[in-house]
Design an enzyme around this catalytic site. Structure first.
Site, PDB file in Angstrom:
ATOM      1  N   HIS A 196      -3.325   6.608  -6.815  1.00  0.00           N
ATOM      2  CA  HIS A 196      -2.202   6.423  -5.391  1.00  0.00           C
ATOM      3  C   HIS A 196      -1.244   7.210  -6.177  1.00  0.00           C
ATOM      4  O   HIS A 196      -0.404   7.385  -7.154  1.00  0.00           O
ATOM      5  CB  HIS A 196      -1.692   4.787  -6.142  1.00  0.00           C
ATOM      6  CG  HIS A 196      -0.330   3.838  -5.006  1.00  0.00           C
ATOM      7  ND1 HIS A 196      -0.750   3.431  -3.722  1.00  0.00           N
ATOM      8  CD2 HIS A 196       1.310   4.995  -5.129  1.00  0.00           C
ATOM      9  CE1 HIS A 196       0.784   4.068  -3.606  1.00  0.00           C
ATOM     10  NE2 HIS A 196       0.961   4.244  -4.043  1.00  0.00           N
ATOM     11  N   HIS A 239       3.432   2.034   0.378  1.00  0.00           N
ATOM     12  CA  HIS A 239       3.124   3.081   1.481  1.00  0.00           C
ATOM     13  C   HIS A 239       4.079   2.395   2.682  1.00  0.00           C
ATOM     14  O   HIS A 239       3.736   2.873   3.734  1.00  0.00           O
ATOM     15  CB  HIS A 239       1.416   1.502   1.347  1.00  0.00           C
ATOM     16  CG  HIS A 239       0.457   2.351   0.587  1.00  0.00           C
ATOM     17  ND1 HIS A 239       0.047   3.777   0.651  1.00  0.00           N
ATOM     18  CD2 HIS A 239       0.468   1.828  -0.117  1.00  0.00           C
ATOM     19  CE1 HIS A 239      -1.026   3.635  -0.545  1.00  0.00           C
ATOM     20  NE2 HIS A 239      -0.452   2.860  -0.564  1.00  0.00           N
ATOM     21  N   GLU A 287      -3.954   2.589 -11.347  1.00  0.00           N
ATOM     22  CA  GLU A 287      -4.082   3.622  -9.775  1.00  0.00           C
ATOM     23  C   GLU A 287      -4.044   4.477 -10.098  1.00  0.00           C
ATOM     24  O   GLU A 287      -3.630   5.557  -9.427  1.00  0.00           O
ATOM     25  CB  GLU A 287      -3.682   2.543  -8.773  1.00  0.00           C
ATOM     26  CG  GLU A 287      -3.129   1.281  -8.636  1.00  0.00           C
ATOM     27  CD  GLU A 287      -2.919   0.658  -7.357  1.00  0.00           C
ATOM     28  OE1 GLU A 287      -2.844   1.735  -6.587  1.00  0.00           O
ATOM     29  OE2 GLU A 287      -2.766  -0.434  -7.206  1.00  0.00           O
ATOM     30  N   ALA A 302       1.168  -5.196  -3.392  1.00  0.00           N
ATOM     31  CA  ALA A 302       2.827  -5.373  -2.529  1.00  0.00           C
ATOM     32  C   ALA A 302       2.790  -6.448  -2.045  1.00  0.00           C
ATOM     33  O   ALA A 302       2.009  -7.086  -0.918  1.00  0.00           O
ATOM     34  CB  ALA A 302       3.449  -4.597  -2.651  1.00  0.00           C
TER      35      ALA A 302
HETATM   36 ZN   LIG Z   1      -2.097   3.226  -3.435  1.00  0.00          ZN
END
Ligand SMILES: [Zn+2]
Length: 326
Positions: free
Chosen positions: A296, A240, A293, A233
């Site tokens: 995540h 996060h 992901e 990102a």
């Molecule tokens: Zn992550």
């Protein structure tokens, strides 16, 4: 026999006269302001006639814009009169689009545009526009109103203020940090999966803006902007940064092959019980803007996580369906 004397109490009489006076004045006031229309004729029939005239005005406007009577009838069912006031041209698919529950008249140009340039059905068009993905990622990025909101949406259209840092960060796993409620659940999850004989660690939790900037810049230097954007990102746009996201690993790496582990199976079955959702699923890359992901997870609380899992939707879709995002 003594005759009863009729006593006149002038104080009471005065109060009586004042009360009658107020009633009369009040009656005239109500009559003038609420019952009488501007021609001075006052009765309920006229009020009804006035309402019909209002409806006819709306009809007339839509009619002038070129909508058929049949369409007008449907539009009046789908839209409020305020919405209809905002329509200033004829849109080919307005009837179909406005029948979708999450339709917002403010987005009509974009709905119609996507409708003209795709084969998606009305439902899909409204969802795509309301989640912003009809625009390129990082287009018209907005700063979220409340980064402390436990349901804050942070992605490639919504970022947290650069100087934001959650005030309730606590330790999670070995040395990572998350907001306190999220950390409590993640710590419990790690304890419970370990108790089932499976090793799992908290790999990456809260990231400050400085850390995210360093990470992103390194990735860009290595792979270029276009590729880096698929997995990292830009500063401010990382989940996060909210302190509500966690990367989980069975061996210290974050690889797609994690989906083949027993740990991942366990998470698929149980993560929602700890308020966690798989944030970037395989089949929703077009919507989340991130490659798959399997490691995540985002904390959203048990109730919302369970709903999202049961409906098989992304957090973006949840925000459109349940939080009025558009
Ligand atoms: Zn992550």
């Amino acid at each position: 026999m003594r005759k009863k004397r009729v006593k006149v109490n002038f104080g009471n009489l005065l109060i009586f006269i004042v009360v009658i006076g107020l009633f009369t004045y009040g009656g005239i006031y109500v009559y003038n302001n609420f019952i009488s229309d501007d021609t001075g004729n006052s009765n309920d029939k006229n009020s009804i006639l006035n309402n019909n005239n209002e409806d006819k005005k709306v009809n007339k406007k839509l009619k002038e814009l070129g909508y058929s009577n049949n369409d007008i009838e449907k539009l009046e069912n789908n839209l409020s009169s305020e919405d209809i006031d905002k329509i200033n041209e004829k849109y080919d698919n307005l009837v179909e689009l406005s029948s979708v529950k999450y339709f917002h008249i403010e987005n009509i140009e974009r709905y119609q545009n996507l409708s003209d340039n795709s084969s998606y059905d009305a439902e899909e068009i409204v969802m795509r526009v309301n989640t912003q993905i009809d625009r390129d990622f990082y287009t018209d990025v907005k700063i979220v109103d409340d980064p402390n909101d436990p349901f804050v949406l942070v992605n490639k259209y919504y970022e947290v203020p650069q100087d934001y840092e959650p005030s309730d960060l606590v330790s999670v796993g070995n040395g990572q940090k998350m907001r306190s409620e999220a950390a409590e659940y993640v710590n419990k999850l790690i304890k419970d999966i370990n108790a089932d004989g499976l090793y799992l660690q908290a790999q990456s939790g809260f990231r400050s803006i400085d850390l995210q900037t360093r990470l992103y810049n390194n990735y860009v230097a290595r792979d270029g902007v276009e590729e880096a954007d698929t997995y990292s990102a830009r500063p401010g746009s990382s989940e996060h940064h909210t302190g509500l996201a966690i990367d989980l690993s069975h061996d210290g790496t974050l690889e797609e092959s994690f989906e083949n582990t027993k740990q991942f199976d366990w998470l698929q079955k149980n993560a929602h019980k700890y308020g966690l959702i798989l944030r970037y699923p395989k089949d929703k890359v077009y919507m989340t803007g991130y490659m798959y992901e399997p490691w995540h997870y985002r904390y959203v609380g048990v109730e919302v996580a369970t709903l999202i899992k049961n409906e098989g939707i992304t957090f973006e879709e949840y925000c459109v369906k349940y939080k009025g995002l558009y």
